[in-house]
Design an enzyme around this catalytic site. Structure first.
Site, mmCIF file in Angstrom:
data_model
loop_
_atom_site.group_PDB
_atom_site.id
_atom_site.type_symbol
_atom_site.label_atom_id
_atom_site.label_comp_id
_atom_site.label_asym_id
_atom_site.label_seq_id
_atom_site.Cartn_x
_atom_site.Cartn_y
_atom_site.Cartn_z
ATOM 1 N N TYR A 55 0.839 -1.207 0.000
ATOM 2 C CA TYR A 55 0.000 0.000 0.000
ATOM 3 C C TYR A 55 0.867 1.247 0.000
ATOM 4 O O TYR A 55 0.512 2.291 -0.505
ATOM 5 C CB TYR A 55 -0.886 0.051 1.252
ATOM 6 C CG TYR A 55 -2.031 -0.924 1.224
ATOM 7 C CD1 TYR A 55 -3.023 -0.820 0.246
ATOM 8 C CD2 TYR A 55 -2.136 -1.931 2.163
ATOM 9 C CE1 TYR A 55 -4.077 -1.716 0.210
ATOM 10 C CE2 TYR A 55 -3.185 -2.828 2.140
ATOM 11 C CZ TYR A 55 -4.154 -2.713 1.168
ATOM 12 O OH TYR A 55 -5.196 -3.602 1.134
ATOM 13 N N CYS A 382 2.575 -17.526 -7.862
ATOM 14 C CA CYS A 382 3.195 -17.631 -6.540
ATOM 15 C C CYS A 382 2.149 -18.000 -5.481
ATOM 16 O O CYS A 382 1.683 -19.124 -5.476
ATOM 17 C CB CYS A 382 3.970 -16.356 -6.224
ATOM 18 S SG CYS A 382 5.334 -16.679 -5.081
ATOM 19 N N HIS A 508 7.487 -15.684 -10.774
ATOM 20 C CA HIS A 508 6.768 -14.462 -11.193
ATOM 21 C C HIS A 508 7.028 -14.174 -12.673
ATOM 22 O O HIS A 508 7.959 -13.413 -12.987
ATOM 23 C CB HIS A 508 7.237 -13.271 -10.356
ATOM 24 C CG HIS A 508 6.785 -13.332 -8.938
ATOM 25 N ND1 HIS A 508 5.641 -12.705 -8.491
ATOM 26 C CD2 HIS A 508 7.314 -13.963 -7.871
ATOM 27 C CE1 HIS A 508 5.490 -12.943 -7.198
ATOM 28 N NE2 HIS A 508 6.486 -13.706 -6.797
ATOM 29 N N GLU A 510 5.483 -12.306 -14.595
ATOM 30 C CA GLU A 510 5.172 -10.913 -14.966
ATOM 31 C C GLU A 510 6.420 -10.029 -15.052
ATOM 32 O O GLU A 510 6.460 -9.077 -15.823
ATOM 33 C CB GLU A 510 4.149 -10.312 -13.989
ATOM 34 C CG GLU A 510 4.626 -10.061 -12.559
ATOM 35 C CD GLU A 510 4.483 -11.275 -11.639
ATOM 36 O OE1 GLU A 510 4.436 -12.408 -12.144
ATOM 37 O OE2 GLU A 510 4.436 -11.076 -10.398
HETATM 38 N N1 GLN Z 1 3.783 -15.911 0.651
HETATM 39 C C1 GLN Z 1 4.162 -16.930 -0.276
HETATM 40 C C2 GLN Z 1 5.597 -17.395 -0.039
HETATM 41 O O1 GLN Z 1 6.375 -16.706 0.590
HETATM 42 C C3 GLN Z 1 3.991 -16.454 -1.694
HETATM 43 C C4 GLN Z 1 4.905 -15.337 -2.069
HETATM 44 C C5 GLN Z 1 4.475 -14.594 -3.309
HETATM 45 O O2 GLN Z 1 3.318 -14.693 -3.722
HETATM 46 N N2 GLN Z 1 5.364 -13.803 -3.873
HETATM 47 O O3 GLN Z 1 5.961 -18.445 -0.492
#
Ligand code: GLN
Length: 550
Positions: A55, A382, A508, A510
């Site tokens: 945020y 993720c 990720h 993206e």
């Molecule tokens: N909280 C999860 C982890 O640490 C996913 C992390 C994320 O979505 N970047 O594995």
């Protein structure tokens, strides 16, 4: 040709789009055949933005070398198609941390350690490191914050000194300001720009070029006034008007002559810019044949910047598929079994977003379940992938209590669990599994068809993983584990059968999507969503109208 340094400062107010101006100038120089990198200096005391609340700061952008950085680096990569690294983002926290560490090690030989020269030298060395790597003709350095801020002073001073260190002819100072329109007076006002340039000059930095953000065109008299009061030539006053898409900004900057002036002033040897491909992309973004809705289910959806790279990846992959992806922002806190049809019934694809912590998880699981059972294209990234695994374990494998130890330490079936090497770690900053890792992909899967190859590298940012001791259960019940990290045998990608497109990835994707190289999984997900939309009458024809893009 020696490396040239361009410094970009901002005045009057924040949020003028300094990052986009840097990225646009970078793109124009790359289009002229130059080797360019962009660096962001951030004046806050956090060592990196990795521990900051989304945020507060928006997305944390992860580089290939595993640095957690400012989201502007995402723009740099998307515009330039040049990879960034830890050296491309330096914060005050990091600078002080390094200086204090050196002081403790005795590096300063008993000297009193001060802002000038020690902090400024440290800043200068970060700028020069990129320049002296030999990899770039031009290093663009964006100074975060606004001129006049106390925090920015050491950076401005470092730049002032550096202009002499490397020779005035090798550096350029570009200042971005706001020229507001006062509707009562029906006039554009240049006074804030004058004051901002005055403040900058008091610190010894005279801008060579002024980029003036404005909601109205700057006529000759306004340009003349800015030039006169701010000590620049009229052609060095560049107007930057609001654009329908950020990707049009390089083209607007070129029309205004920004790159031409930079080339002339720095005496760069560069060809004419080749922007044909870029123009084709902008045209595809602005003139798609149809529009489809894809839900983004996450817990920070009020703050779109928290998902910046995902939003941009949808723009790139939409252009490839000749459609505009309209994101339907769904707050995961607000989805439940009762309202899921109302919330997700009109979308053609569902993306469950990355994230941390337990808030909103139940809503994400409902969204996954809806996508799986209604056969709507699904992309889990993720935490989104981890939710897909939990949902499957609970509802298909019948492990009703399955969960992740991230938010339920006492779950009977920790199908998602903390990675082994994370168990000893206590510090929060920079300690996740970060950066680029290999992933090998099984053939005859949607993922393989998207990538067209068996080995890929993608970027990571997580602490938890599919539990290798329990994953047999998923396989027994038909979940396809289709991507693995070959070194560690970690599950990287899951799919399911009898579904048009259901892919979850631990990494990720993206972060890898750029204008010239849209990320393959995004491209394929949008394609599957477009197919779904067309079969279910959910695609809206756009009829040759130009669309607005954020
Ligand atoms: N909280 C999860 C982890 O640490 C996913 C992390 C994320 O979505 N970047 O594995």
């Amino acid at each position: 040709m020696s490396t040239k340094y361009i410094f970009i400062t901002g005045g009057v107010t924040s949020s003028l789009g300094k990052g986009i101006i840097c990225a646009s100038l970078g793109r124009l120089l790359v289009a002229r055949g130059l080797r360019v990198t962009i660096q962001k200096l951030d004046p806050y005391i956090n060592v990196d933005p990795g521990t900051m609340n989304p945020y507060e700061h928006g997305e944390v952008y992860v580089t290939e070398d595993g640095a957690e950085t400012d989201l502007d680096l995402g723009h740099y990569e998307r515009f330039l198609d040049v990879k960034t690294s830890q050296e491309n983002n330096v914060t005050t926290g990091r600078v002080y941390n390094d200086v204090i560490t050196k002081e403790r090690q005795g590096t300063y030989l008993g000297k009193t350690v001060q802002v000038i020269p020690h902090i400024t030298d440290e800043i200068k060395s970060h700028i020069l490191n990129l320049g002296e790597s030999g990899d770039y003709d031009v290093v663009i350095t964006e100074i975060g914050g606004t001129v006049g801020d106390i925090e920015s002073l050491p950076y401005i001073e470092a730049v002032r000194q550096l202009r002499y260190d490397v020779g005035r002819k090798n550096t350029l100072s570009v200042h971005l300001t706001l020229v507001p329109y006062l509707s009562a007076a029906r006039e554009l006002k240049t006074k804030p720009t004058q004051h901002s340039v005055k403040t900058l000059s008091e610190s010894g930095l005279q801008p060579d070029i002024i980029v003036a953000r404005s909601e109205h065109p700057l006529d000759r008299s306004i340009r003349k006034k800015i030039a006169q009061f701010c000590n620049v030539e009229m052609e060095d006053v560049i107007a930057s008007l609001d654009a329908p898409t950020i990707y049009q900004v390089p083209l607007l900057m070129q029309e205004e002559g920004l790159d031409r002036r930079v080339i002339e002033k720095l005496q760069l040897e560069a060809g004419e810019p080749d922007l044909e491909r870029w123009k084709g992309f902008v045209e595809a973004v602005r003139n798609p044949s149809s529009e489809i809705k894809i839900a983004l289910v996450g817990k920070y959806v009020e703050h779109h910047d928290a998902y910046k790279s995902i939003v941009e990846a949808f723009i790139h992959s939409g252009a490839v598929n000749d459609c505009k992806v309209k994101i339907k922002w769904i707050h995961s806190d607000e989805v439940d079994q009762e309202n899921v049809e109302e919330k997700l019934g009109d979308v053609s694809g569902i993306l469950v977003a990355p994230g941390f912590g337990g808030r909103g998880i139940e809503g994400k699981l409902v969204a996954v379940n809806y996508a799986r059972t209604k056969k709507i294209p699904f992309f889990g990234i993720c935490l989104g992938m981890q939710c897909a695994v939990i949902e499957y374990a609970r509802n298909v494998c019948d492990w009703k209590d399955a969960g992740s130890t991230e938010f339920d330490a006492s779950t009977e079936y920790p199908i998602i669990d903390l990675m082994e090497e994370q168990k000893e770690i206590e510090d929060k900053g920079g300690t996740m599994r970060l950066g680029l890792y290999d992933c090998s992909i099984k053939k005859d899967t949607n993922t393989y068809r998207a990538y067209g190859k068996e080995l890929v590298q993608e970027r990571h940012r997580h602490r938890y993983e599919v539990n290798n001791n329990l994953r047999y259960k998923l396989v027994e019940h038909g979940m396809q584990l289709v991507g693995f990290n070959p070194d560690r045998d970690l599950v990287e990608i899951i799919e399911i059968e009898d579904h048009p497109w259901f892919v979850g990835v631990q990494f990720h994707p993206e972060y890898h999507s750029t204008v010239n190289n849209p990320q393959p999984l995004f491209v394929d997900f949008v394609k599957a969503s477009l197919d779904h939309a067309q079969k279910n009458d959910l695609a809206v024809p756009v009829n040759g109208k130009k669309v607005a893009v954020s």
